[in-house]
Structure formats: structure tokens, C-alpha cells
Write a protein that holds these residues in place. Structure first.
Motif, PDB file in Angstrom:
ATOM      1  N   VAL A 203      25.214 -10.252  30.725  1.00 25.48           N
ATOM      2  CA  VAL A 203      23.875 -10.680  31.130  1.00 25.48           C
ATOM      3  C   VAL A 203      23.989 -11.898  32.045  1.00 25.48           C
ATOM      4  CG1 VAL A 203      22.751  -9.816  29.050  1.00 25.48           C
ATOM      5  CG2 VAL A 203      23.643 -12.138  29.089  1.00 25.48           C
ATOM      6  N   VAL A 204      22.922 -12.195  32.756  1.00 23.55           N
ATOM      7  CA  VAL A 204      22.892 -13.357  33.649  1.00 23.55           C
ATOM      8  C   VAL A 204      22.635 -14.620  32.824  1.00 23.55           C
ATOM      9  CG1 VAL A 204      21.717 -14.437  35.594  1.00 23.55           C
ATOM     10  CG2 VAL A 204      22.052 -11.954  35.562  1.00 23.55           C
ATOM     11  N   SER A 205      23.448 -15.632  33.038  1.00 24.76           N
ATOM     12  CA  SER A 205      23.273 -16.912  32.358  1.00 24.76           C
ATOM     13  C   SER A 205      22.454 -17.844  33.246  1.00 24.76           C
ATOM     14  CB  SER A 205      24.632 -17.545  32.042  1.00 24.76           C
ATOM     15  OG  SER A 205      25.366 -16.757  31.141  1.00 24.76           O
ATOM     16  N   ARG A 206      21.498 -18.489  32.675  1.00 26.13           N
ATOM     17  CA  ARG A 206      20.581 -19.318  33.464  1.00 26.13           C
ATOM     18  C   ARG A 206      21.117 -20.727  33.702  1.00 26.13           C
ATOM     19  NH1 ARG A 206      14.849 -18.659  30.611  1.00 26.13           N
ATOM     20  NH2 ARG A 206      14.233 -19.927  32.420  1.00 26.13           N
ATOM     21  N   SER A 207      22.225 -21.084  33.091  1.00 28.60           N
ATOM     22  CA  SER A 207      22.828 -22.400  33.311  1.00 28.60           C
ATOM     23  C   SER A 207      24.323 -22.307  33.044  1.00 28.60           C
ATOM     24  CB  SER A 207      22.203 -23.453  32.389  1.00 28.60           C
ATOM     25  OG  SER A 207      22.537 -23.192  31.039  1.00 28.60           O
ATOM     26  N   SER A 208      25.064 -23.279  33.554  1.00 23.29           N
ATOM     27  CA  SER A 208      26.507 -23.305  33.331  1.00 23.29           C
ATOM     28  C   SER A 208      26.821 -23.506  31.851  1.00 23.29           C
ATOM     29  CB  SER A 208      27.149 -24.411  34.165  1.00 23.29           C
ATOM     30  OG  SER A 208      26.600 -25.679  33.825  1.00 23.29           O
ATOM     31  N   THR A 209      25.967 -24.260  31.147  1.00 24.05           N
ATOM     32  CA  THR A 209      26.170 -24.477  29.712  1.00 24.05           C
ATOM     33  C   THR A 209      26.042 -23.171  28.943  1.00 24.05           C
ATOM     34  OG1 THR A 209      25.349 -26.758  29.833  1.00 24.05           O
ATOM     35  CG2 THR A 209      25.291 -25.679  27.677  1.00 24.05           C
ATOM     36  N   GLU A 210      25.060 -22.365  29.321  1.00 27.46           N
ATOM     37  CA  GLU A 210      24.883 -21.069  28.665  1.00 27.46           C
ATOM     38  C   GLU A 210      26.084 -20.164  28.917  1.00 27.46           C
ATOM     39  OE1 GLU A 210      22.048 -17.085  28.955  1.00 27.46           O
ATOM     40  OE2 GLU A 210      21.333 -18.996  29.775  1.00 27.46           O
ATOM     41  N   ALA A 211      26.564 -20.140  30.143  1.00 27.46           N
ATOM     42  CA  ALA A 211      27.728 -19.318  30.481  1.00 27.46           C
ATOM     43  C   ALA A 211      28.952 -19.763  29.687  1.00 27.46           C
ATOM     44  CB  ALA A 211      28.002 -19.401  31.980  1.00 27.46           C
ATOM     45  N   GLU A 212      29.152 -21.068  29.597  1.00 26.66           N
ATOM     46  CA  GLU A 212      30.286 -21.604  28.840  1.00 26.66           C
ATOM     47  C   GLU A 212      30.142 -21.280  27.354  1.00 26.66           C
ATOM     48  OE1 GLU A 212      32.996 -23.180  29.761  1.00 26.66           O
ATOM     49  OE2 GLU A 212      32.643 -23.827  31.832  1.00 26.66           O
ATOM     50  N   TYR A 213      28.918 -21.343  26.844  1.00 30.17           N
ATOM     51  CA  TYR A 213      28.711 -21.092  25.420  1.00 30.17           C
ATOM     52  C   TYR A 213      28.989 -19.636  25.069  1.00 30.17           C
ATOM     53  CZ  TYR A 213      27.009 -22.501  20.853  1.00 30.17           C
ATOM     54  OH  TYR A 213      26.936 -22.828  19.522  1.00 30.17           O
ATOM     55  N   ARG A 214      28.664 -18.733  25.979  1.00 34.84           N
ATOM     56  CA  ARG A 214      28.967 -17.318  25.732  1.00 34.84           C
ATOM     57  C   ARG A 214      30.482 -17.100  25.667  1.00 34.84           C
ATOM     58  NH1 ARG A 214      24.349 -14.348  26.053  1.00 34.84           N
ATOM     59  NH2 ARG A 214      22.625 -15.185  27.308  1.00 34.84           N
ATOM     60  N   SER A 215      31.224 -17.773  26.524  1.00 30.88           N
ATOM     61  CA  SER A 215      32.684 -17.690  26.472  1.00 30.88           C
ATOM     62  C   SER A 215      33.201 -18.282  25.168  1.00 30.88           C
ATOM     63  CB  SER A 215      33.297 -18.438  27.661  1.00 30.88           C
ATOM     64  OG  SER A 215      32.905 -17.860  28.886  1.00 30.88           O
ATOM     65  N   LEU A 216      32.602 -19.391  24.762  1.00 33.04           N
ATOM     66  CA  LEU A 216      32.981 -20.036  23.514  1.00 33.04           C
ATOM     67  C   LEU A 216      32.757 -19.116  22.318  1.00 33.04           C
ATOM     68  CD1 LEU A 216      33.759 -22.544  21.825  1.00 33.04           C
ATOM     69  CD2 LEU A 216      31.390 -23.312  22.040  1.00 33.04           C
ATOM     70  N   ALA A 217      31.616 -18.445  22.295  1.00 37.84           N
ATOM     71  CA  ALA A 217      31.306 -17.531  21.189  1.00 37.84           C
ATOM     72  C   ALA A 217      32.300 -16.370  21.140  1.00 37.84           C
ATOM     73  CB  ALA A 217      29.882 -17.001  21.335  1.00 37.84           C
ATOM     74  N   ALA A 218      32.688 -15.867  22.307  1.00 36.21           N
ATOM     75  CA  ALA A 218      33.661 -14.770  22.358  1.00 36.21           C
ATOM     76  C   ALA A 218      35.011 -15.221  21.795  1.00 36.21           C
ATOM     77  CB  ALA A 218      33.822 -14.282  23.792  1.00 36.21           C
ATOM     78  N   LEU A 219      35.412 -16.441  22.117  1.00 34.29           N
ATOM     79  CA  LEU A 219      36.689 -16.966  21.609  1.00 34.29           C
ATOM     80  C   LEU A 219      36.617 -17.212  20.107  1.00 34.29           C
ATOM     81  CD1 LEU A 219      39.523 -18.039  21.886  1.00 34.29           C
ATOM     82  CD2 LEU A 219      38.589 -20.212  22.710  1.00 34.29           C
ATOM     83  N   VAL A 220      35.504 -17.730  19.625  1.00 34.66           N
ATOM     84  CA  VAL A 220      35.345 -17.961  18.184  1.00 34.66           C
ATOM     85  C   VAL A 220      35.444 -16.642  17.420  1.00 34.66           C
ATOM     86  CG1 VAL A 220      33.740 -18.712  16.388  1.00 34.66           C
ATOM     87  CG2 VAL A 220      34.027 -20.082  18.449  1.00 34.66           C
ATOM     88  N   ALA A 221      34.822 -15.593  17.944  1.00 33.20           N
ATOM     89  CA  ALA A 221      34.902 -14.275  17.307  1.00 33.20           C
ATOM     90  C   ALA A 221      36.348 -13.782  17.267  1.00 33.20           C
ATOM     91  CB  ALA A 221      34.014 -13.273  18.054  1.00 33.20           C
ATOM     92  N   GLU A 222      37.098 -14.023  18.340  1.00 33.12           N
ATOM     93  CA  GLU A 222      38.499 -13.605  18.389  1.00 33.12           C
ATOM     94  C   GLU A 222      39.348 -14.384  17.393  1.00 33.12           C
ATOM     95  OE1 GLU A 222      41.869 -11.439  20.084  1.00 33.12           O
ATOM     96  OE2 GLU A 222      39.704 -11.134  19.856  1.00 33.12           O
ATOM     97  N   THR A 223      39.096 -15.678  17.271  1.00 32.72           N
ATOM     98  CA  THR A 223      39.870 -16.489  16.317  1.00 32.72           C
ATOM     99  C   THR A 223      39.601 -16.042  14.882  1.00 32.72           C
ATOM    100  OG1 THR A 223      38.131 -18.181  16.251  1.00 32.72           O
ATOM    101  CG2 THR A 223      39.907 -18.496  17.831  1.00 32.72           C
ATOM    102  N   GLN A 224      38.358 -15.676  14.587  1.00 34.85           N
ATOM    103  CA  GLN A 224      38.039 -15.222  13.234  1.00 34.85           C
ATOM    104  C   GLN A 224      38.749 -13.914  12.910  1.00 34.85           C
ATOM    105  OE1 GLN A 224      36.101 -17.211  10.999  1.00 34.85           O
ATOM    106  NE2 GLN A 224      36.669 -18.526  12.716  1.00 34.85           N
ATOM    107  N   TRP A 225      38.816 -13.021  13.891  1.00 34.30           N
ATOM    108  CA  TRP A 225      39.512 -11.754  13.669  1.00 34.30           C
ATOM    109  C   TRP A 225      41.009 -11.975  13.473  1.00 34.30           C
ATOM    110  CZ3 TRP A 225      43.359  -9.070  16.306  1.00 34.30           C
ATOM    111  CH2 TRP A 225      43.579  -7.763  15.872  1.00 34.30           C
TER     112      TRP A 225
END
Length: 337
Positions: A203-225
Motif C-alpha cells: 500500500v502507499v505510505s503517507r509519510s516516511s515514518t509510516e513506511a519505516e514502521y511497516r518495515s519494522l513490523a515485517a522484521l518484528v514478525a520475522e524475529t518472532q517466527w
């Protein structure tokens, strides 16, 4: 144990138990023990004298270059020119779209041991449906880069800790066609990189913070797995995984319990990460941009920066490592199959 059709790769920290497993399997299935691992599914394993292991695909890369008659092509320092932008319009359609898809598909398999190619190959894959001449020129540049780095691969070494450490980054609104961002992360177990990603956000991120947070969430999910996987392997991870992010706003959102109207559209990612941080299951810290290793997975940096980040991703040359410590072992196929 890793099984692929009739090829089996068995490893462990107890040689007697490994031999016991092989003997037990041999009582049921006819096996041929090929000894120490050197080649498996196109991946070459080189054992170094100092206990390190280099996984590469030099033969696979050479075969691909010979297939395209580019084995003598002049090499370049980077797979993608600094600041290069991809577009779905601007030049004519590629002369042979089927060849484009075939080569890019082959490059995808090469990224198993070459994370330095992950970003460029991911971008090329986004134009499989209608490749242009400009895209094909980038493919040829990637092949020229591979020609000069055939013996490069992913280095593994003995680690004294099992700490999970990750780096996440994003390139906000980098796609010229739909303004979507690119996410990238890399995850280390001790000193060894075991997981990485370069992917266009959905999806389109409306700010750089939102884009970074989506990357952060993806990494957190990977670390949990991965943490769950290590637990199943009876490897206890006592220290919470550490995630480094270079966007201060995204880092602050992980601990801020107040909801803002500007964060409603990525609320699930927001609360997912916050919950893990609040429970102490993960630690998120800020890292200056110049030390952000995942930068190589989201954009095309300068040549000097690319070479520096490539080393930090544990991509090394066999010839350089050989000069440092020497290589032992044979070159024949030695998996159990």
C-alpha cells in the motif's frame, strides 16, 4: 536434516549421532554417504581453515553467464547505477520478453547466497509482465557485476552468542509508477546473517515514518517466527531480539501508548509492534543512517557505500578469504543422497 527429493543433508554438533542417523536411515533406504558437504542444490560450501564456512553459487553464476555469452563481459562495481530509477514507460518493449523472464528468474535463485543482489532483482521482478529495453540493460549490468564477483558468497562463522539482531529500512515513495515504498531488513543470529528481505510495500505510505514502521513490523514478525523456530530446535534465546531502525519517529511510536489520528490507517502494525515491546519480547532502538546495514536492501547507494555495506551483510570473496586463512577440503559433491 534437509531433504529435497532424494538428496539429504544432515548436520549436527555431534558426529557420532549424525553417523547413527545415517546408519538408521540406511537400514530402511539405500543411501550413499558422500562425506563432508561441498555441493548441494547448486550451492557450494567451502570450509575455511579457521572454522568458517562460505556458501556460494559460483558454478551456477558461471553457467548463467556462459548461457548468455557474457562470460567475458567487462565487470562493474555495483549491480545498479547509483540513483537509478525504474519506470514502466519511457523506452520500447524488450526484444525478447521470454528471455528477460528466464534470466531474472535465474537471478532470483542466485540471491540465496547473494543478498547484495536482492534489491535489484526484486525491482526487475516487478516488470516481468512488460519488460522494457531499459530494464534489459539493467539485467545486463547485473550480469556484468556477477561476472566480476562469481566467487562471492555468504560467510558463516562460529558465534559465541545466539542473540537475534535485526536492521530495518525503507525507501519512501521510491516507485515512480505508484509511489509505493520499498521495505528491507536483514536479521543476524550472532554474527551470521540468516534472513533478509527486499520487497515493495503493498500500500502507499503517507509519510516516511509510516513506511519505516511497516518495515519494522515485517522484521518484528520475522524475529518472532525465528525465535519460535530456535525454540523448537531446543536453542534458547534468553536475550530479547534487538531491532535497529534509523527513523526516530518510528522508534518513538513503538513505546508511545497514545493513539494519533495520523496513525489510524496502519493501526494493526502499530499495535502489533507495541505489544511485543511492552511485553519485553523485543527491543527497538535508533541507529544513525550511516550505520544502517539494511540500506543496501532498499536503494542503490554509491559504489564506496555499496562495497562497505556488502561486507557488513557478510558477502565476501573466496579469493580474499583464502589469502587470509587458506581453504581445506575437496571440490567433489559430498552430500548424503
Amino acid at each position: 536434516m534437509l531433504v529435497y527429493v532424494d538428496d539429504i543433508l544432515i548436520t549436527g554438533n555431534n558426529a557420532d549421532f549424525v553417523q547413527h542417523v545415517i546408519s538408521a536411515l540406511n537400514k530402511i533406504f539405500p543411501l550413499k554417504d558422500l562425506g563432508e558437504l561441498h555441493y548441494f542444490l547448486g550451492i557450494e560450501a567451502k570450509s575455511l581453515s579457521d572454522g568458517k564456512l562460505l556458501l556460494s553459487q559460483s558454478k551456477y553464476a558461471s553457467d548463467l553467464l556462459h548461457k548468455l555469452n557474457m562470460q567475458d563481459a567487462k565487470s562493474v562495481k555495483t549491480p545498479l547505477a547509483p540513483g537509478c530509477k525504474f519506470q514502466s514507460a519511457g523506452t520500447e518493449v524488450a526484444e525478447d520478453p521470454r528471455l528477460y523472464r528466464s534470466v531474472v528468474g535465474a537471478l532470483q535463485y542466485l540471491t540465496i547466497t547473494r543478498p547484495d543482489l536482492a534489491f535489484t532483482v526484486n525491482k526487475l521482478c516487478q516488470y516481468m509482465h512488460r519488460p522494457l529495453q531499459s530494464h534489459w540493460k539493467i539485467v545486463k549490468r547485473v550480469l556484468r557485476y556477477i561476472n566480476g564477483t562469481r566467487d562471492h558468497g555468504l560467510l558463516f562463522e562460529k558465534s559465541h552468542n545466539l542473540h537475534l539482531i535485526g536492521y530495518c529500512d525503507s525507501d519512501w515513495a521510491s516507485d515512480q509508477d505508484d509511489m509505493r515504498s520499498t521495505s528491507g531488513y536483514c536479521l543476524f543470529l550472532g554474527s551470521n546473517m540468516i534472513s533478509w528481505m527486499a520487497k515493495k510495500q503493498q500500500v502507499v505510505s503517507r509519510s516516511s515514518t509510516e513506511a519505516e514502521y511497516r518495515s519494522l513490523a515485517a522484521l518484528v514478525a520475522e524475529t518472532q517466527w525465528l525465535k519460535s523456530l530456535l525454540t523448537e530446535l531446543r536453542l534458547k534465546v534468553t536475550t530479547p531480539p534487538l531491532v535497529w531502525c534509523d527513523n526516530l519517529g518510528a522508534v518513538m511510536l513503538t513505546t508511545n501508548p497514545v493513539m494519533h489520528s495520523k496513525t489510524k490507517h496502519f493501526e494493526l502494525d502499530l499495535w502489533f509492534v507495541r505489544e511485543k515491546v511492552a511485553k519485553g519480547e523485543i527491543v527497538v532502538k535508533h541507529v544513525p543512517t550511516q550505520f544502517q546495514i539494511a540500506d543496501l536492501l532498499t536503494k542503490a547507494p554509491s559504489s564506496n557505500q555499496f562495497l562497505t555495506l556488502r561486507t557488513k551483510l557478510n558477502v565476501h570473496s573466496l579469493s580474499t578469504l583464502s589469502l587470509r586463512g587458506g581453504v581445506r577440503g575437496k571440490t567433489d559433491n559430498t552430500s548424503v543422497g
